[in-house]
Design an enzyme around this catalytic site. Structure first.
Site, PDB file in Angstrom:
ATOM      1  N   ASP A 100       0.814  -1.211   0.000  1.00 17.73           N
ATOM      2  CA  ASP A 100       0.000   0.000   0.000  1.00 17.73           C
ATOM      3  C   ASP A 100       0.853   1.268   0.000  1.00 17.73           C
ATOM      4  O   ASP A 100       1.573   1.538   0.958  1.00 17.73           O
ATOM      5  CB  ASP A 100      -0.905  -0.048   1.244  1.00 17.73           C
ATOM      6  N   ASP A 287      -2.448   5.380  -5.214  1.00 16.10           N
ATOM      7  CA  ASP A 287      -3.013   4.533  -4.160  1.00 16.10           C
ATOM      8  C   ASP A 287      -3.231   3.121  -4.694  1.00 16.10           C
ATOM      9  O   ASP A 287      -4.170   2.867  -5.429  1.00 16.10           O
ATOM     10  CB  ASP A 287      -4.336   5.137  -3.673  1.00 16.10           C
TER      11      ASP A 287
END
Ligand SMILES: *[C@@H]1O[C@H](CO)[C@@H](O)[C@H](O)[C@H]1NC(C)=O
Ligand SMILES: *[C@@H]1O[C@H](CO)[C@@H](O)[C@H](O)[C@H]1NC(C)=O
Ligand SMILES: *[C@@H]1O[C@H](CO)[C@@H](O)[C@H](O)[C@H]1NC(C)=O
Ligand SMILES: *[C@@H]1O[C@H](CO)[C@@H](O)[C@H](O)[C@H]1NC(C)=O
Ligand SMILES: *[C@@H]1O[C@H](CO)[C@@H](O)[C@H](O)[C@H]1NC(C)=O
Ligand SMILES: *[C@@H]1O[C@H](CO)[C@@H](O)[C@H](O)[C@H]1NC(C)=O
Length: 410
Positions: A100, A287
């Site tokens: 992430d 993201d």
């Protein structure tokens, strides 16, 4: 209570339905590649189950104590789709991790998490008592979104190389909204500046000599006919994933927290008119943990209106599936080059009670204090390959290149 029991049952079913993931492979020469698998996101599973989503969102919202604003975690956790495998400790304990770019610390669900906690019950838990390489730290971690835990250090095994003494968080409390995520934890790809209590994995891999070059790259694949979700490569970038005759456009990092850079503008065509958003430039970051492209609420509303999408639920917009091929191009200008998305890129097709529904990937950014940022999730990153260069002399940069769509291998 009955509803809650149903919900748990549903979640257990969701977990059981999860596709298996692939083993990492080694490429040698200080370059490692980790295969990423794509699974149905929580959102997709929810839609397919035909649950009443409005009721569910109220139900979840009212049950999350201590969460100031549930919109952010909900829509993020619902959207988790890409996972890789990591082993922690010796002997290695296996976890399914989201790599992430919007989390700084790495974390994993702890054995110390209460067995009465539903979100903990449903995932693999790390037990430091059975790891010979565990090193105690013990500092507390407390996040406003409802995550709590403590720091520990242990060996991280990624793509057949190890980072030793890797600092990470053992989570002992997860927010209830996390129930919909399939991940056991996260490998944080954010900046060391954002994780003062534990150096990020990518940096340890480099300083400990497991990889030769201070860089990594991410290729995401949204092809629904395969579970192959792409790959993350540490130590180099794999040019086979870049479209022929194109090069990587590099941009400097404007804020060392996430991989934030300056975007010139966004151009959307509505009818015969072109409208410019992010007019005087704006800040954006990638993201990898969500498919959404989030931006300032008024500009997102404009885009969704221009593509003919209407509000649906959880802040997501629905678009008629017949419109995909007529949907306008949306041009993101980075370093004066156009990175163009077409309808098929920014529309997700899912089924809802046996019927096909199409969702716009554009959703309002509701993160308090960050609403002016553009967050480029999977809808953007599965069209554009990204390179993350954490050059040791401090010249951090991020690069973008169109994906070679002829290659659907890892
Ligand atoms: C790396 O870690 C794994 C998992 O704990 C272990 O089996 C392996 O021997 C380690 N390799 C090295 C080179 O330390
Ligand atoms: C964690 O943060 C919450 C809210 O910010 C606070 O009420 C609580 O006391 C904190 N807990 C610890 C252990 O620091
Ligand atoms: C790439 O560029 C070369 C030289 O300009 C050209 O000959 C070739 O056809 C191009 N390839 C593609 C796939 O466009
Ligand atoms: C990028 O898109 C804009 C808006 O449509 C256009 O005016 C411009 O010429 C394009 N730039 C390039 C380099 O193609
Ligand atoms: C969450 O935050 C957004 C933006 O700040 C706001 O519009 C929304 O009403 C908030 N929701 C709740 C439940 O507070
Ligand atoms: C860091 O970046 C500078 C400028 O881009 C380059 O000259 C230098 O070789 C790089 N150093 C490393 C270790 O990659």
């Amino acid at each position: 209570m009955h509803k809650k029991a149903n919900f748990v049952l549903f979640t257990v079913t969701v977990i059981l339905l999860c596709a298996s993931f692939f083993l990492p492979n080694a490429e040698g020469n200080g370059v490692i590649s980790i295969k990423i698998s794509r699974m149905k996101s929580g959102l997709e599973q929810l839609l397919e189950s035909g649950l009443d989503l409005k009721k569910l969102s109220l139900h979840l919202g009212s049950r999350i104590k201590g969460d100031k604003n549930t919109t952010v975690p909900l829509f993020k956790f619902l959207d988790y789709e890409y996972y890789g495998e990591v082993l922690i400790g010796h002997p290695g304990q296996k976890f399914r991790a989201v790599f992430d770019t919007t989390w700084a610390y790495s974390w994993v669900t702890s054995k110390r998490c209460s067995s009465f906690s539903i979100p903990c019950m449903l995932r693999n838990k790390y037990d430091h008592d059975v790891s010979s390489t565990y090193v105690e730290d013990g500092r507390k971690f407390n996040h406003t979104l409802g995550f709590k835990g403590f720091f520990s250090k242990d060996l991280f095994h990624v793509g057949q190389v190890n980072a030793t003494n890797q600092g990470f968080i053992e989570m002992t409390e997860l927010p209830l909204s996390y129930i919909l995520s399939h991940a056991d934890g996260i490998v944080g790809l954010g900046f060391p500046e954002a994780s003062p209590l534990a150096k990020p994995v990518f940096l340890n891999l480099y300083t400990q000599g497991a990889i030769n070059k201070p860089k990594f790259s991410i290729y995401l694949n949204r092809d629904r006919t395969t579970e192959k979700g792409g790959s993350i490569t540490f130590g180099a970038y794999d040019t086979s994933h870049i479209a022929k005759n194109t090069s990587v456009t590099f941009l400097g990092i404007t804020r060392k927290y996430y991989w934030e850079f300056r975007m010139d503008r966004i151009v959307v065509r509505k009818g015969i008119k072109e409208r410019v958003l992010c007019k005087n430039g704006c800040n954006a970051f990638p993201d990898t943990s969500s498919n959404v492209i989030a931006g300032p609420p008024d500009e997102i509303e404009y885009i969704n209106d221009a593509i003919g999408a209407e509000e649906f639920f959880f802040g997501r917009y629905r678009i008629s599936c017949d419109h995909i091929h007529k949907s306008p191009f949306i041009k993101f200008s980075l370093s004066r080059k156009n990175f163009t998305l077409k309808g098929a890129d920014y529309v997700e097709q899912m089924t809802y009670g046996g019927v096909m529904v199409c969702l716009s990937a554009f959703a309002a950014n509701t993160i308090p204090g960050y609403q002016d940022r553009w967050i480029l999730g999977g809808a953007f990153l599965s069209r554009f390959f990204t390179v993350y260069d954490f050059n040791s002399s401090g010249n951090y940069q991020i690069g973008f290149a169109p994906i070679n769509s002829n290659i659907t291998e890892y």
